[in-house]
Design an enzyme around this catalytic site. Structure first.
Site, short mmCIF file in Angstrom:
data_model
loop_
_atom_site.label_atom_id
_atom_site.label_comp_id
_atom_site.label_asym_id
_atom_site.label_seq_id
_atom_site.Cartn_x
_atom_site.Cartn_y
_atom_site.Cartn_z
N LYS A 13 0.83 -1.21 0.00
CA LYS A 13 0.00 0.00 0.00
C LYS A 13 0.87 1.26 0.00
CE LYS A 13 -2.30 -1.03 3.82
NZ LYS A 13 -1.67 -2.33 4.18
N ARG A 88 -9.59 1.00 9.00
CA ARG A 88 -9.09 -0.33 9.33
C ARG A 88 -10.17 -1.19 9.98
NH1 ARG A 88 -3.33 0.27 9.17
NH2 ARG A 88 -2.28 -1.44 10.19
N ARG A 127 11.44 -6.61 5.07
CA ARG A 127 11.22 -5.18 4.87
C ARG A 127 12.02 -4.35 5.88
NH1 ARG A 127 5.22 -2.66 4.31
NH2 ARG A 127 5.01 -2.75 6.56
N ARG A 160 11.06 -2.73 11.65
CA ARG A 160 10.08 -2.21 12.61
C ARG A 160 9.85 -3.18 13.76
NH1 ARG A 160 5.12 -0.30 8.84
NH2 ARG A 160 4.03 -1.36 10.52
N ARG A 171 -0.72 -9.38 13.32
CA ARG A 171 -1.24 -8.33 12.44
C ARG A 171 -2.07 -8.92 11.31
NH1 ARG A 171 3.92 -5.42 10.68
NH2 ARG A 171 2.60 -3.96 9.57
P1 AMP Z 1 0.66 0.25 9.53
O1 AMP Z 1 1.91 1.04 9.35
O2 AMP Z 1 -0.48 0.79 8.69
O3 AMP Z 1 0.85 -1.22 9.38
O4 AMP Z 1 0.18 0.51 11.05
C1 AMP Z 1 1.02 0.14 12.14
C2 AMP Z 1 0.18 0.04 13.40
O5 AMP Z 1 -0.41 1.31 13.70
C3 AMP Z 1 -0.99 -0.93 13.35
O6 AMP Z 1 -0.60 -2.26 13.61
C4 AMP Z 1 -1.88 -0.36 14.45
O7 AMP Z 1 -1.37 -0.65 15.73
C5 AMP Z 1 -1.73 1.14 14.24
N1 AMP Z 1 -2.71 1.68 13.26
C6 AMP Z 1 -2.42 2.27 12.06
N2 AMP Z 1 -3.53 2.66 11.45
C7 AMP Z 1 -4.57 2.30 12.24
C8 AMP Z 1 -5.99 2.42 12.14
N3 AMP Z 1 -6.58 2.98 11.06
N4 AMP Z 1 -6.74 1.93 13.15
C9 AMP Z 1 -6.18 1.36 14.24
N5 AMP Z 1 -4.85 1.21 14.40
C10 AMP Z 1 -4.04 1.67 13.42
#
Ligand code: AMP
Length: 211
Positions: A13, A88, A127, A160, A171
């Site tokens: 994404k 999400r 990654r 990360r 996740r």
């Molecule tokens: P990402 O970088 O999009 O994979 O997000 C990393 C982490 O941030 C996720 O595993 C959640 O803990 C939190 N997070 C990011 N976006 C959201 C969202 N829209 N709703 C809830 N938690 C989020």
């Protein structure tokens, strides 16, 4: 363009968002990047979300909607935006719909990157991410020019905290349970465009034919 990017962690994404952004001047809004910046800066918000993020769990809908209600009304969003990692959950999707109605705005599409699970796991474990600008690398397919150093801004590149094997498993499970239902939600809204790849040409083709 106002586009939602849907797909499991590691689907591509962020990479697709950056390429589309370069293409038409839309801004990429990644809730994950916003939260990671808060964690690095040690703000109240960062302290509130850090443990949940490290474990690979979602933070609350209220917190995310508080951030996004403000963010989507900032000046740079007028040109269009690519929502990466938001919404999400179904409550976030409903709240976004209500917010856009209030603002008199419409989404162009919800783009689903429908990538097989084994590809996702391989991508996530290899990654690496820049701690400063969020640029994404891959030790196999896209290494930085100098090991551990970002090509774009010269900052440190790391794996990360939520890209350990157990956090990745979690996740993906969280995605299947809480985020995957959004595919049906946006299909019902008539906005879904689904592609089995994050190859940019295919993605662009699919968006063009939808629009
Ligand atoms: P990402 O970088 O999009 O994979 O997000 C990393 C982490 O941030 C996720 O595993 C959640 O803990 C939190 N997070 C990011 N976006 C959201 C969202 N829209 N709703 C809830 N938690 C989020």
């Amino acid at each position: 363009m106002k586009i939602i990017l849907l797909g499991p962690p590691g689907a591509g994404k962020g990479t697709v968002a950056k390429a589309l952004m370069a293409h038409d001047g839309s801004v990429q809004i990644s809730t994950g990047d916003i939260l990671r910046a808060a964690v690095s800066a040690g703000t109240e918000l960062g302290k509130q979300v850090e443990a949940r993020m490290t474990a690979g769990n979602l933070v609350t809908d209220e917190l995310i909607m508080g951030i996004m209600e403000q963010r989507l009304q900032e000046e740079d969003c007028q040109q269009g935006y690519l929502l990466d990692g938001f919404p999400r959950t179904l409550p976030q999707a409903e709240a976004l719909k209500a917010l856009l109605e209030k603002l008199g705005e419409k989404l162009d599409c919800a783009l689903e990157l429908d990538i097989p699970r084994d590809v996702i796991i391989d991508r996530l474990t290899t990654r690496r991410t820049c701690t400063n600008c969020g640029e994404i690398y891959n030790v196999k397919s896209k290494p930085p020019r100098v090991e551990g150093v970002c090509d774009v801004c010269g900052s440190e590149i790391v794996q990360r905290d939520d890209e350990t094997e157990s956090a990745i498993e979690n996740r993906l499970q969280v995605y299947n349970e809480q985020t995957a239902p959004l595919v049906e939600f946006y299909r019902d809204e008539g906005l879904l465009v689904s592609v089995p790849t994050s190859d940019l040409e295919t993605v662009m083709q699919a968006i063009k034919s939808k629009l």
